[in-house]
Write a protein that holds these residues in place. Structure first.
Motif, PDB file in Angstrom:
ATOM      1  N   LEU A 123      28.900  32.673  28.431  1.00 10.54           N
ATOM      2  CA  LEU A 123      30.264  32.447  28.113  1.00 10.54           C
ATOM      3  C   LEU A 123      31.208  33.765  28.719  1.00 10.54           C
ATOM      4  CD1 LEU A 123      30.220  30.927  24.629  1.00 10.54           C
ATOM      5  CD2 LEU A 123      30.904  29.840  26.681  1.00 10.54           C
ATOM      6  N   ASN A 124      30.714  35.016  28.590  1.00 12.00           N
ATOM      7  CA  ASN A 124      31.340  36.132  28.781  1.00 12.00           C
ATOM      8  C   ASN A 124      31.079  36.712  30.279  1.00 12.00           C
ATOM      9  OD1 ASN A 124      32.395  35.989  26.211  1.00 12.00           O
ATOM     10  ND2 ASN A 124      30.737  37.262  25.536  1.00 12.00           N
ATOM     11  N   LEU A 125      31.801  37.616  30.613  1.00 11.93           N
ATOM     12  CA  LEU A 125      31.448  38.441  32.166  1.00 11.93           C
ATOM     13  C   LEU A 125      30.132  38.746  32.177  1.00 11.93           C
ATOM     14  CD1 LEU A 125      34.320  40.797  32.952  1.00 11.93           C
ATOM     15  CD2 LEU A 125      33.850  38.644  34.028  1.00 11.93           C
ATOM     16  N   ASP A 126      29.240  37.958  33.340  1.00 15.88           N
ATOM     17  CA  ASP A 126      28.002  38.223  33.584  1.00 15.88           C
ATOM     18  C   ASP A 126      27.821  39.199  34.581  1.00 15.88           C
ATOM     19  OD1 ASP A 126      25.210  38.296  34.053  1.00 15.88           O
ATOM     20  OD2 ASP A 126      25.025  36.148  34.512  1.00 15.88           O
ATOM     21  N   LEU A 127      27.341  40.546  34.311  1.00 12.59           N
ATOM     22  CA  LEU A 127      27.472  41.592  35.396  1.00 12.59           C
ATOM     23  C   LEU A 127      26.066  41.719  35.752  1.00 12.59           C
ATOM     24  CD1 LEU A 127      30.007  43.935  33.502  1.00 12.59           C
ATOM     25  CD2 LEU A 127      30.447  42.224  35.210  1.00 12.59           C
ATOM     26  N   MET A 128      25.190  41.117  35.481  1.00  8.13           N
ATOM     27  CA  MET A 128      23.684  41.394  35.854  1.00  8.13           C
ATOM     28  C   MET A 128      23.149  41.531  37.158  1.00  8.13           C
ATOM     29  SD  MET A 128      20.687  40.987  34.099  1.00  8.13           S
ATOM     30  CE  MET A 128      20.991  39.826  32.892  1.00  8.13           C
ATOM     31  N   HIS A 129      24.167  40.908  38.123  1.00  6.00           N
ATOM     32  CA  HIS A 129      23.962  41.014  39.376  1.00  6.00           C
ATOM     33  C   HIS A 129      24.863  41.870  40.310  1.00  6.00           C
ATOM     34  CE1 HIS A 129      20.943  37.838  38.913  1.00  6.00           C
ATOM     35  NE2 HIS A 129      22.029  36.975  38.522  1.00  6.00           N
ATOM     36  N   THR A 130      25.672  42.705  39.734  1.00  9.19           N
ATOM     37  CA  THR A 130      26.646  43.739  40.251  1.00  9.19           C
ATOM     38  C   THR A 130      25.692  44.739  40.745  1.00  9.19           C
ATOM     39  OG1 THR A 130      26.762  44.767  37.952  1.00  9.19           O
ATOM     40  CG2 THR A 130      28.602  43.156  39.019  1.00  9.19           C
ATOM     41  N   THR A 131      25.914  45.319  41.899  1.00  7.14           N
ATOM     42  CA  THR A 131      25.339  46.110  42.690  1.00  7.14           C
ATOM     43  C   THR A 131      26.265  47.547  42.953  1.00  7.14           C
ATOM     44  OG1 THR A 131      25.921  45.357  44.694  1.00  7.14           O
ATOM     45  CG2 THR A 131      24.150  44.868  43.836  1.00  7.14           C
ATOM     46  N   SER A 132      27.443  47.617  42.286  1.00  5.60           N
ATOM     47  CA  SER A 132      28.109  48.965  42.302  1.00  5.60           C
ATOM     48  C   SER A 132      29.172  48.787  41.217  1.00  5.60           C
ATOM     49  CB  SER A 132      28.983  49.015  43.784  1.00  5.60           C
ATOM     50  OG  SER A 132      29.890  47.860  43.689  1.00  5.60           O
ATOM     51  N   TRP A 180      40.643  41.157  24.205  1.00  5.48           N
ATOM     52  CA  TRP A 180      39.519  41.784  24.528  1.00  5.48           C
ATOM     53  C   TRP A 180      38.761  41.300  25.668  1.00  5.48           C
ATOM     54  CZ3 TRP A 180      37.022  46.413  22.747  1.00  5.48           C
ATOM     55  CH2 TRP A 180      37.778  47.012  21.737  1.00  5.48           C
ATOM     56  N   ILE A 181      38.203  41.759  26.592  1.00  2.75           N
ATOM     57  CA  ILE A 181      37.305  41.334  27.635  1.00  2.75           C
ATOM     58  C   ILE A 181      35.925  42.118  27.410  1.00  2.75           C
ATOM     59  CG2 ILE A 181      36.761  41.613  30.237  1.00  2.75           C
ATOM     60  CD1 ILE A 181      40.007  41.495  30.431  1.00  2.75           C
ATOM     61  N   THR A 182      35.025  41.050  27.499  1.00  3.90           N
ATOM     62  CA  THR A 182      33.616  41.618  27.068  1.00  3.90           C
ATOM     63  C   THR A 182      32.673  41.212  28.057  1.00  3.90           C
ATOM     64  OG1 THR A 182      33.139  39.950  25.647  1.00  3.90           O
ATOM     65  CG2 THR A 182      34.095  41.949  24.647  1.00  3.90           C
ATOM     66  N   GLY A 183      31.588  41.809  28.309  1.00  2.62           N
ATOM     67  CA  GLY A 183      30.739  41.490  29.300  1.00  2.62           C
ATOM     68  C   GLY A 183      29.363  42.239  29.238  1.00  2.62           C
ATOM     69  N   ARG A 184      28.368  42.005  29.906  1.00  8.22           N
ATOM     70  CA  ARG A 184      27.167  42.808  29.978  1.00  8.22           C
ATOM     71  C   ARG A 184      26.332  42.552  31.138  1.00  8.22           C
ATOM     72  NH1 ARG A 184      22.828  42.280  24.955  1.00  8.22           N
ATOM     73  NH2 ARG A 184      21.053  43.401  25.884  1.00  8.22           N
ATOM     74  N   GLY A 185      25.438  43.457  31.450  1.00  9.70           N
ATOM     75  CA  GLY A 185      24.662  43.149  32.485  1.00  9.70           C
ATOM     76  C   GLY A 185      24.474  44.365  33.477  1.00  9.70           C
ATOM     77  N   TRP A 186      25.639  45.311  33.447  1.00  9.87           N
ATOM     78  CA  TRP A 186      25.543  46.554  34.526  1.00  9.87           C
ATOM     79  C   TRP A 186      24.372  47.296  34.309  1.00  9.87           C
ATOM     80  CZ3 TRP A 186      26.347  51.809  33.170  1.00  9.87           C
ATOM     81  CH2 TRP A 186      26.764  51.638  31.865  1.00  9.87           C
ATOM     82  N   HIS A 187      23.875  47.975  35.432  1.00 10.39           N
ATOM     83  CA  HIS A 187      22.798  48.840  34.981  1.00 10.39           C
ATOM     84  C   HIS A 187      23.070  49.941  36.601  1.00 10.39           C
ATOM     85  CE1 HIS A 187      19.036  51.000  34.512  1.00 10.39           C
ATOM     86  NE2 HIS A 187      18.551  49.857  33.635  1.00 10.39           N
ATOM     87  N   GLN A 188      23.608  51.233  36.003  1.00 10.10           N
ATOM     88  CA  GLN A 188      23.847  52.021  37.388  1.00 10.10           C
ATOM     89  C   GLN A 188      22.556  52.500  38.164  1.00 10.10           C
ATOM     90  OE1 GLN A 188      23.221  52.933  34.246  1.00 10.10           O
ATOM     91  NE2 GLN A 188      21.887  54.581  34.154  1.00 10.10           N
ATOM     92  N   SER A 189      21.273  52.547  37.658  1.00  6.71           N
ATOM     93  CA  SER A 189      20.356  52.642  38.335  1.00  6.71           C
ATOM     94  C   SER A 189      19.832  51.739  39.508  1.00  6.71           C
ATOM     95  CB  SER A 189      19.201  53.059  37.369  1.00  6.71           C
ATOM     96  OG  SER A 189      19.271  54.071  36.586  1.00  6.71           O
ATOM     97  N   LYS A 190      20.570  50.301  39.289  1.00  2.00           N
ATOM     98  CA  LYS A 190      20.185  49.589  40.104  1.00  2.00           C
ATOM     99  C   LYS A 190      21.135  49.311  41.263  1.00  2.00           C
ATOM    100  CE  LYS A 190      17.766  46.858  36.603  1.00  2.00           C
ATOM    101  NZ  LYS A 190      17.702  45.625  35.801  1.00  2.00           N
ATOM    102  N   TRP A 191      22.183  50.164  41.256  1.00  2.00           N
ATOM    103  CA  TRP A 191      23.289  49.966  42.393  1.00  2.00           C
ATOM    104  C   TRP A 191      22.907  50.472  43.511  1.00  2.00           C
ATOM    105  CZ3 TRP A 191      27.680  52.811  38.712  1.00  2.00           C
ATOM    106  CH2 TRP A 191      28.145  51.614  37.833  1.00  2.00           C
TER     107      TRP A 191
END
Length: 575
Positions: A104-113, A133-144
């Motif tokens: 439903l929210n921002l899916d950041l699982m596949h972001t690369t930067s 509010w804007i909410t999301g999940r999935g970013w991971h700096q070690s995978k950028w």
């Protein structure tokens, strides 16, 4: 004449007896499934030609010729046409509503930067009212694949994010769920613009960390328990949003062949939602729910009334989830020795260890399984110590407690045999190796990685089963990726060639058990599901490739093409 009558009555009796037996043996099946490899995960017969079900229960598993005895006028036939079937897969550790809300929210699982995150938020701002509010999940700096110019302690800072969202508070959870990223507006609402207030440091919080820049100001990164400084200001979801997220999570499970789900930590509101969904006949996944350890009132209530073991096998509550340390990616995992890439930092103890022992004692006395989150080697050791102390104090050695450690990701070699010795089940998510191993060595160094990280085969050889899963939404729900990681120990790009620490690979049979029978064992449910055995529940997963024979380099191309739950087809991929 008497002899003739006696013979006649004997013949009639024999016919009636034969007819009666035949009728009893030939009770019509609801489903007859055949036509492809069927792996049962049953030690008495590893594969069968056909399976017959009667309503929600497996009626027969064996040869096709014998199975055809159960055919009736209304029996539905499913010809696999060469496709492969296994018991229904069980997600052994995930967050069900997190799965739904991730869609439903921002899916950041596949972001690369970082820039991709900024762009995604900028796009969301266009359709979001000011102040919302804007909410999301999935970013991971070690995978950028590329890093921002400005970083503090290995994390990005909020300036770029704040520039594109000046009128909307933004909070984006790290993929692990153990850190969050807030913009300036969110920090303003939380009252965190100043460093201190009347001499009190606003950013000091036990069991967590607010990342700060060189001037002492917040960077926007909130680690572990410090996340509550922001999250307590985010409006609660509406009942309509919860219902939509629930339905989306069920659909996602069906698409991925998941028929059972171990929900790792829920509160009163979610329990009420699940009860409601069951009453409305919408609970189409077998839920094994863990009570959240954050709510002591909730725990006290359940200790008093005891476990709820559902006779319908849809919603069972008999375990408690404790969050005892953080994640490796955010350097929150609690370690015995400092992080290799952050000297002097050991991670976070996010729950007092005295409470772990207290919960273990309450669990033993009240019939509740305890499932403690531990990623770092110190967290694992401390929890094993508390489990052992509680068992010594209460148990007579015969109690089937099946305590678990969720993740058990990084262990000291001395603690590996203790799992089997204490009867503690490691619930490990193999796909974490594919995602984390390339950078985990930076956190732990080579020695700790090779001696104690993702020690699947050593744990299995010690005599304890492993419960597999994905920790969704930390990772995508896709079980094929986790099974691939289990048997290859490679990234999802197929590297390195021989896998990381290949001696710890699972066999394909072990991997399938970890997603079926061993996962069922981890929930005290091995007698009702987890294998294709007559008398067990009719839950199955069908794939377009044979998981046991497909070449490793083709494994990830496998797709779930059908999911059968409670004897009914709940998902079928369009051809």
């Amino acid at each position: 004449m008497k002899f003739q009558y006696a013979t006649l009555w004997s013949l009639v009796f024999l016919i009636l007896l034969t007819t009666s037996c035949t009728t009893e043996k030939k009770e019509s099946a609801t489903l007859l499934i055949y036509g492809g490899p069927i792996y049962t995960v049953d030690s008495t017969q590893a594969t069968v030609e056909a399976v017959a079900t009667k309503d929600s229960v497996i009626q027969f598993a064996g040869s096709l010729a014998e199975a055809e005895r159960f055919l009736g006028e209304d029996t539905q036939r499913i010809d696999l046409k060469g496709k492969t079937m296994t018991p229904g897969l069980i997600e052994g550790h995930g967050h069900f509503m997190g799965l739904g809300y991730n869609e439903l929210n921002l899916d950041l699982m596949h972001t690369t930067s970082y820039q991709e995150i900024v762009d995604a938020v900028a796009e969301k701002v266009k359709t979001t009212a000011p102040g919302e509010w804007i909410t999301g999940r999935g970013w991971h700096q070690s995978k950028w694949t590329e890093m921002p110019e400005k970083m503090v302690n290995g994390f990005q800072t909020h300036e770029l994010l704040s520039a594109v969202s000046p009128d909307n508070p933004v909070y984006l959870r790290h993929a692990s769920g153990h850190a969050g990223f807030a913009n300036s507006k969110a920090m303003e609402i939380a009252g965190l613009k100043a460093v201190s207030n009347e001499g009190i440091d606003l950013f000091e919080i036990e069991g967590g960390e607010v990342m700060r820049d060189e001037f002492g100001g917040p960077t926007g990164i909130f680690n572990e328990r410090a996340m509550t400084l922001i999250t307590k200001h985010i409006p609660e979801s509406t009942p309509e949003q919860d219902a939509k997220a629930f339905e989306m999570a069920v659909a996602a499970c069906h698409r991925n062949g998941i028929t059972g789900f171990h929900d790792a930590g829920i509160g009163k509101e979610t329990i009420a939602l699940y009860d409601s969904m069951k009453d409305k006949d919408k609970m189409k996944v077998r839920m094994y729910a863990m009570l959240t350890g954050w709510d002591k009132e909730l725990l006290a209530e359940w200790y008093q009334k005891g476990p709820m073991i559902d006779a319908d096998h849809l919603v069972t509550i008999r375990s408690v989830k404790l969050n005892c340390d953080g994640a490796l990616g955010s350097r929150g995992a609690w370690l015995l020795e400092a992080y290799t890439d952050r000297p002097g930092h050991f991670g976070h103890e996010t729950l007092p260890m005295d409470f772990v022992k207290e919960t273990a004692l309450n669990g033993l006395n009240s019939g509740f399984q305890v499932c403690a989150h531990a990623i770092g080697d110190r967290a694992n050791r401390e929890i094993l110590d508390r489990y052992e102390a509680a068992l010594d104090e209460v148990s007579d050695g015969t109690q089937d407690h099946r305590f678990r450690i969720e993740h058990a990701q990084h262990l000291h070699p001395d603690d590996i045999p203790r799992f089997a010795e204490l009867g503690v089940i490691p619930a490990m998510q193999a796909v974490h190796l594919s995602s984390d191993r390339p950078w985990a060595i930076d956190r732990l160094g080579e020695k700790r990685i090779t001696e104690g990280a993702y020690m699947w085969q050593d744990l299995l050889k010690s005599g304890i089963p492993i419960v597999n899963g994905t920790d969704v939404p930390v990772e995508p729900l896709n079980p094929i990726a986790s099974l691939y990681a289990s048997v290859s120990r490679k990234t999802l790009k197929g590297t390195p060639e021989d896998g990381y620490e290949p001696a710890q690979k699972m066999t394909r049979e072990q991997a399938l058990r970890s997603y079926t029978l061993d996962a069922a064992y981890g929930a005290f449910e091995e007698n009702i599901k987890g294998s294709i055995t007559p008398g067990k529940l009719a839950d199955f997963t069908v794939y377009d490739q044979d998981l046991m024979t497909v070449p490793e380099d083709e494994f990830l191309k496998t797709e779930v093409v059908m999911t059968i739950f409670d004897g009914e087809i709940v998902y079928a991929k369009e051809e």
